[in-house]
Design an enzyme around this catalytic site. Structure first.
Site, PDB file in Angstrom:
ATOM      1  N   LYS A 108       0.873  -1.160   0.060  1.00 14.89           N
ATOM      2  CA  LYS A 108      -0.044   0.088  -0.046  1.00 14.89           C
ATOM      3  C   LYS A 108       0.868   1.157   0.012  1.00 14.89           C
ATOM      4  O   LYS A 108       0.634   2.354  -0.757  1.00 14.89           O
ATOM      5  CB  LYS A 108      -0.871   0.109   1.235  1.00 14.89           C
ATOM      6  CG  LYS A 108      -2.182  -0.781   1.269  1.00 14.89           C
ATOM      7  CD  LYS A 108      -3.087  -0.540   2.298  1.00 14.89           C
ATOM      8  CE  LYS A 108      -2.514  -0.451   3.747  1.00 14.89           C
ATOM      9  NZ  LYS A 108      -1.678  -1.768   4.136  1.00 14.89           N
ATOM     10  N   ASP A 113       4.884   5.410   7.689  1.00 17.19           N
ATOM     11  CA  ASP A 113       4.515   5.420   5.948  1.00 17.19           C
ATOM     12  C   ASP A 113       4.416   6.601   5.428  1.00 17.19           C
ATOM     13  O   ASP A 113       4.715   6.701   4.147  1.00 17.19           O
ATOM     14  CB  ASP A 113       3.210   4.436   5.939  1.00 17.19           C
ATOM     15  CG  ASP A 113       3.512   3.079   6.451  1.00 17.19           C
ATOM     16  OD1 ASP A 113       4.514   2.527   6.452  1.00 17.19           O
ATOM     17  OD2 ASP A 113       2.291   2.368   6.777  1.00 17.19           O
ATOM     18  N   LYS A 123      -1.774   9.596   6.960  1.00 22.73           N
ATOM     19  CA  LYS A 123      -1.815   8.250   7.554  1.00 22.73           C
ATOM     20  C   LYS A 123      -2.680   8.294   8.927  1.00 22.73           C
ATOM     21  O   LYS A 123      -2.199   8.979   9.882  1.00 22.73           O
ATOM     22  CB  LYS A 123      -0.428   7.682   7.692  1.00 22.73           C
ATOM     23  CG  LYS A 123      -0.406   6.242   8.294  1.00 22.73           C
ATOM     24  CD  LYS A 123      -0.641   5.132   7.173  1.00 22.73           C
ATOM     25  CE  LYS A 123      -0.520   3.961   7.765  1.00 22.73           C
ATOM     26  NZ  LYS A 123      -0.566   2.761   6.948  1.00 22.73           N
ATOM     27  N   GLY A 125      10.116  -4.489  -4.935  1.00 26.21           N
ATOM     28  CA  GLY A 125      11.560  -4.025  -4.455  1.00 26.21           C
ATOM     29  C   GLY A 125      11.567  -2.659  -4.983  1.00 26.21           C
ATOM     30  O   GLY A 125      12.735  -1.967  -4.690  1.00 26.21           O
TER      31      GLY A 125
END
Length: 238
Positions: free
Chosen positions: A15, A50, A37, A202
């Site tokens: 996400k 995040d 967030k 990645g």
């Protein structure tokens, strides 16, 4: 769209990286982007959350975090165990509304799946989207089991009258197995919504400049990118 709510079909499926990609594309187009967030769990106060990671990767203008709880649990449980006040949907919607008054785009990144509890009253990210009248972008994993979770998320959104923008694969493997390749064709049917991207696994480890340069290639035009669902599915067809 001024506000987009980003929800996963579960946790640890990409996400934050998808949110960063959407933010990077919008920022490259000259839009002022803020990331919200509502509840960050599982991190100490001195660790990067995040929302901060989205800003680092994307170059978004601003980030906000309404609550941070130390244990890696659902927000309501983490808040209760920490003896802290939870963050409820109305608080989240009010914060998003204030950011939307100052920015072109606000991305609200949830915690875990759509119906994870924020507070003891059972408030969820779905309630946030409903209060805001905002569409939800669903992030799903690539492999086996994703169709059921995606269909359940779609049904929950539809039952609440919430618009689903579409689905983005949060971490497309470098060597996709048979299930992942078949799921490219099956995910739109399970979701009842278009497939709007596949972010390579990645890429969160890339230098921010490389991440921003690549983001448009991972997202469909509906999200500001150039990714083509039919072409991508054809290239991976088993």
């Amino acid at each position: 769209m001024t506000v987009i709510v980003v929800s996963g079909t579960g946790t640890e499926i990409g996400k934050t990286i998808v949110t960063a990609a959407v933010a990077a594309v919008a920022t490259a187009q000259g839009r002022s982007v803020a990331v919200l967030k509502p509840a960050q769990t599982g991190l100490r106060p001195d660790e990067r959350g995040d929302a901060d990671e989205v800003v680092r990767l994307s170059g978004a203008r601003a980030s906000a975090e309404l609550g941070r709880f130390p244990e890696p649990l659902a927000p309501a449980t983490a808040a209760r165990r920490a003896g802290m006040a939870p963050v409820g949907p109305r608080e989240v919607a009010e914060a998003a509304g204030k950011l939307a008054a100052e920015h072109d785009l606000v991305l609200v990144e949830g915690a875990g799946g759509l119906l994870v509890r924020f507070d003891e009253d059972g408030g969820t990210l779905a309630d946030v989207a409903r209060l805001l009248g905002a569409p939800v972008l669903v992030v799903a994993p690539a492999g086996l089991g994703t169709l059921n979770a995606t269909a359940l998320t779609a049904e929950a959104l539809a039952a609440r009258g919430i618009e689903q923008l579409g689905v983005v694969v949060g971490s497309w493997p470098a060597a996709p197995d048979l299930a992942a390749r078949c799921n490219l064709a099956d995910l739109p049917e399970a979701a009842g919504a278009p497939l709007l991207g596949a972010v390579p696994e990645g890429v969160g480890a890339l230098d921010p400049a490389e991440f921003r340069a690549g983001a448009a290639a991972w997202l469909a035009p509906a999200l500001g990118g150039v990714w083509d669902a039919e072409r991508f599915a054809a290239s991976a067809r088993p």
